[in-house]
Design an enzyme around this catalytic site. Structure first.
Site, PDB file in Angstrom:
ATOM      1  N   GLU A   1       1.728 -62.934 -64.287  1.00 11.41           N
ATOM      2  CA  GLU A   1       1.052 -64.163 -64.688  1.00 11.41           C
ATOM      3  C   GLU A   1       1.559 -64.704 -66.027  1.00 11.41           C
ATOM      4  OE1 GLU A   1      -3.354 -63.989 -63.146  1.00 11.41           O
ATOM      5  OE2 GLU A   1      -2.694 -61.988 -63.645  1.00 11.41           O
TER       6      GLU A   1
ATOM      7  N   SER B   1      -3.897 -63.328 -59.665  1.00 15.37           N
ATOM      8  CA  SER B   1      -3.150 -64.445 -59.080  1.00 15.37           C
ATOM      9  C   SER B   1      -2.722 -64.181 -57.644  1.00 15.37           C
ATOM     10  CB  SER B   1      -1.911 -64.787 -59.925  1.00 15.37           C
ATOM     11  OG  SER B   1      -2.300 -65.368 -61.146  1.00 15.37           O
TER      12      SER B   1
ATOM     13  N   TYR C   1      -1.292 -72.108 -57.126  1.00 12.57           N
ATOM     14  CA  TYR C   1      -0.443 -72.760 -58.122  1.00 12.57           C
ATOM     15  C   TYR C   1       0.377 -73.943 -57.615  1.00 12.57           C
ATOM     16  CZ  TYR C   1      -2.056 -68.898 -60.890  1.00 12.57           C
ATOM     17  OH  TYR C   1      -2.870 -68.009 -61.539  1.00 12.57           O
TER      18      TYR C   1
ATOM     19  N   ARG D   1     -14.849 -65.091 -65.923  1.00 14.83           N
ATOM     20  CA  ARG D   1     -15.131 -65.890 -64.731  1.00 14.83           C
ATOM     21  C   ARG D   1     -15.439 -64.911 -63.611  1.00 14.83           C
ATOM     22  NH1 ARG D   1     -10.304 -68.095 -62.644  1.00 14.83           N
ATOM     23  NH2 ARG D   1     -10.664 -66.623 -60.962  1.00 14.83           N
TER      24      ARG D   1
ATOM     25  N   ASP E   1     -16.221 -64.231 -59.739  1.00 13.39           N
ATOM     26  CA  ASP E   1     -15.899 -64.878 -58.462  1.00 13.39           C
ATOM     27  C   ASP E   1     -16.654 -64.223 -57.301  1.00 13.39           C
ATOM     28  OD1 ASP E   1     -14.124 -66.197 -60.118  1.00 13.39           O
ATOM     29  OD2 ASP E   1     -12.315 -65.287 -59.261  1.00 13.39           O
TER      30      ASP E   1
ATOM     31  N   GLU F   1     -14.762 -60.464 -57.706  1.00 10.62           N
ATOM     32  CA  GLU F   1     -14.096 -59.875 -58.865  1.00 10.62           C
ATOM     33  C   GLU F   1     -14.525 -60.569 -60.140  1.00 10.62           C
ATOM     34  OE1 GLU F   1     -10.036 -60.582 -59.620  1.00 10.62           O
ATOM     35  OE2 GLU F   1     -10.069 -62.619 -58.861  1.00 10.62           O
TER      36      GLU F   1
ATOM     37  N   ASN G   1     -12.900 -61.793 -63.817  1.00 12.60           N
ATOM     38  CA  ASN G   1     -11.660 -62.021 -64.567  1.00 12.60           C
ATOM     39  C   ASN G   1     -12.018 -62.199 -66.040  1.00 12.60           C
ATOM     40  OD1 ASN G   1      -9.595 -62.373 -62.286  1.00 12.60           O
ATOM     41  ND2 ASN G   1     -11.270 -63.713 -61.667  1.00 12.60           N
TER      42      ASN G   1
ATOM     43  N   GLY H   1      -7.828 -68.234 -66.081  1.00  7.10           N
ATOM     44  CA  GLY H   1      -6.908 -69.345 -66.330  1.00  7.10           C
ATOM     45  C   GLY H   1      -7.564 -70.328 -67.285  1.00  7.10           C
TER      46      GLY H   1
HETATM   47  P1  ADP Z   1      -6.851 -61.849 -57.505  1.00  8.43           P
HETATM   48  O1  ADP Z   1      -7.386 -61.011 -58.619  1.00  8.43           O
HETATM   49  O2  ADP Z   1      -5.372 -61.726 -57.377  1.00  8.43           O
HETATM   50  O3  ADP Z   1      -7.347 -63.268 -57.570  1.00  8.43           O
HETATM   51  P2  ADP Z   1      -8.738 -61.460 -55.279  1.00  8.43           P
HETATM   52  O4  ADP Z   1      -9.402 -60.157 -55.053  1.00  8.43           O
HETATM   53  O5  ADP Z   1      -9.576 -62.523 -55.898  1.00  8.43           O
HETATM   54  O6  ADP Z   1      -7.430 -61.199 -56.152  1.00  8.43           O
HETATM   55  O7  ADP Z   1      -8.173 -61.968 -53.891  1.00  8.43           O
HETATM   56  C1  ADP Z   1      -7.456 -63.175 -53.781  1.00  8.43           C
HETATM   57  C2  ADP Z   1      -7.976 -64.006 -52.626  1.00  8.43           C
HETATM   58  O8  ADP Z   1      -7.859 -63.295 -51.383  1.00  8.43           O
HETATM   59  C3  ADP Z   1      -9.447 -64.376 -52.712  1.00  8.43           C
HETATM   60  O9  ADP Z   1      -9.654 -65.500 -53.537  1.00  8.43           O
HETATM   61  C4  ADP Z   1      -9.759 -64.654 -51.227  1.00  8.43           C
HETATM   62  O10 ADP Z   1      -9.234 -65.910 -50.807  1.00  8.43           O
HETATM   63  C5  ADP Z   1      -8.966 -63.584 -50.522  1.00  8.43           C
HETATM   64  N1  ADP Z   1      -9.749 -62.344 -50.319  1.00  8.43           N
HETATM   65  C6  ADP Z   1      -9.592 -61.226 -51.062  1.00  8.43           C
HETATM   66  N2  ADP Z   1     -10.404 -60.248 -50.640  1.00  8.43           N
HETATM   67  C7  ADP Z   1     -11.105 -60.750 -49.598  1.00  8.43           C
HETATM   68  C8  ADP Z   1     -12.107 -60.202 -48.725  1.00  8.43           C
HETATM   69  N3  ADP Z   1     -12.520 -58.931 -48.848  1.00  8.43           N
HETATM   70  N4  ADP Z   1     -12.624 -61.022 -47.757  1.00  8.43           N
HETATM   71  C9  ADP Z   1     -12.188 -62.304 -47.631  1.00  8.43           C
HETATM   72  N5  ADP Z   1     -11.240 -62.872 -48.412  1.00  8.43           N
HETATM   73  C10 ADP Z   1     -10.692 -62.099 -49.398  1.00  8.43           C
HETATM   74 MG    MG Z   2      -9.306 -63.842 -57.492  1.00 10.93          MG
HETATM   75 MG    MG Z   3      -8.391 -61.661 -60.396  1.00 10.33          MG
END
Ligand code: ADP
Ligand code: MG
Ligand code: MG
Length: 339
Positions: A15, A174, A245, A284, A286, A300, A302, A306
């Site tokens: 990132e 990301s 992005y 943030r 999520d 998660e 963060n 961003g």
């Molecule tokens: P990062 O920290 O890279 O943002 P995330 O855990 O937020 O990683 O996952 C990125 C994206 O993948 C999420 O915003 C969502 O769109 C999808 N995603 C991740 N885990 C799941 C899940 N268990 N069920 C449904 N969608 C998921």
């Molecule tokens: Mg995420």
């Molecule tokens: Mg993240």
């Protein structure tokens, strides 16, 4: 007297470029009558760049190499009132830089070592949040050694969760290295990719339906406040790197069109998570909102989201009446308050 701020940007993670974009926004927004800001860009090799190279990196948007060893340059951070480490991902958002600054005795924006490290690791986050009674998807941890020595045990974990599932490096952001695995034939490639980026990999059950993705900003230290809830909408199968992005692939909706009680629940859970993880300054949080079942699952946290002027976190607080530059000034105040 003006506050002297050291702004750290770039860094060694995937990132790096995102961080430089955020840094440019912060530099442009900090009120010059209150702050004297010195940017230092950290190259992709982890070295701290001197002023001319930093300037060049900010303009070009990337610093592949150059600079001095971190420990040599960190000592020069001593004259500053506070550091704003606008770094995302490993070696920046994960407690490492926070440890260095803590040792150096310099206040900094954002979570300390503990909150940063635990929130960076998706498995540790899930364990802490589970013990705080916060609902999440089902998941399994796999470590690289298992994948090499006992791959069938890792495949077994996936079978238990069922398909589709998500495979993710535990310590990244990301969407780098994340795969949505639709069936067992796609599993090995997803695991190989994730293990090439991290020793620890999380396998996650997918939500029962494609979830709505809603996010909340938290601001404060021991008495944090929650922003309105925002929502991201996009066409892609999931919120992958390209969707995040590429201009125009996703749209932000603030406030998210949600039933009032769901929005209230999301904000309350975000505050609870912030406290459980010992976050500070900002985060943030999520969520997945599964409309069909009414479920709200925390995805998660963060700790350095961003931060360009068009990023979700500043936009959420703008909707609450706090301008971008007031937000940045407030974050510096919160850093000084923690001394
Ligand atoms: P990062 O920290 O890279 O943002 P995330 O855990 O937020 O990683 O996952 C990125 C994206 O993948 C999420 O915003 C969502 O769109 C999808 N995603 C991740 N885990 C799941 C899940 N268990 N069920 C449904 N969608 C998921
Ligand atoms: Mg995420
Ligand atoms: Mg993240």
């Amino acid at each position: 007297m003006k506050k002297r701020i050291l702004l750290l940007a770039g860094g060694q993670s995937g990132e790096h470029e995102v961080s430089l974009m955020s840094a440019r926004s912060v530099l442009a927004a900090l009120p010059v009558d209150q702050f004297d800001v010195t940017p230092v860009v950290i190259s992709k090799e982890g070295r701290w760049l001197p002023p001319t190279q930093t300037q060049h990196a900010l303009e070009s948007g990337v610093a592949d190499s150059g600079g001095d060893l971190v420990l040599h340059r960190a000592a020069s951070a001593e004259g500053y009132d506070a550091v704003f480490p606008i770094l995302h991902g490993p070696m920046g958002e994960d407690g490492t830089v926070q440890g260095l600054l803590t040792l150096a005795g310099i206040p900094f924006v954002g979570s300390g070592v503990l909150g940063s490290a635990v929130s960076m690791d998706k498995v540790m986050t899930k364990q802490v949040l589970a013990s705080a009674g916060i609902a999440q998807v089902a998941w399994r941890l796999a470590v690289r050694r298992d994948w090499h020595d006992r791959p069938d045990s890792v495949r077994q974990s996936a079978q238990e969760l069922g398909f589709p599932l998500f495979v993710k490096p535990a310590n990244l952001g990301s969407s780098v290295g994340i795969s949505k695995v639709h069936g067992s034939d796609e599993l090995d490639d997803a695991l190989t990719l994730a293990f090439s980026l991290d020793r620890r990999v999380i396998l996650e059950a997918m939500t029962a339906h494609k979830p709505r993705e809603v996010e909340v900003g938290i601001l404060g230290n021991d008495a944090p406040i929650a922003s309105p809830v925002g929502e991201l909408r996009f066409e892609a199968d999931f919120y992958d790197y390209e969707t995040k992005y590429t201009e125009g692939r996703a749209t932000m909706h603030i406030p998210a069109p949600l039933p009032a009680e769901v929005a209230a629940q999301v904000r309350e859970l975000a505050l609870r998570a912030f406290r459980a993880l010992d976050c500070a300054g900002l985060a943030r949080v999520d969520f997945f909102y599964v409309e069909e079942t009414g479920e709200v699952l925390l995805n998660e946290v963060n700790t350095m989201p961003g931060f360009t002027t068009t990023s979700m976190y500043p936009k959420l607080f703008e909707a609450a009446g706090l301008s971008y530059s007031d937000l940045v000034a407030r974050l510096v105040e919160l850093a000084l308050e923690r001394r």
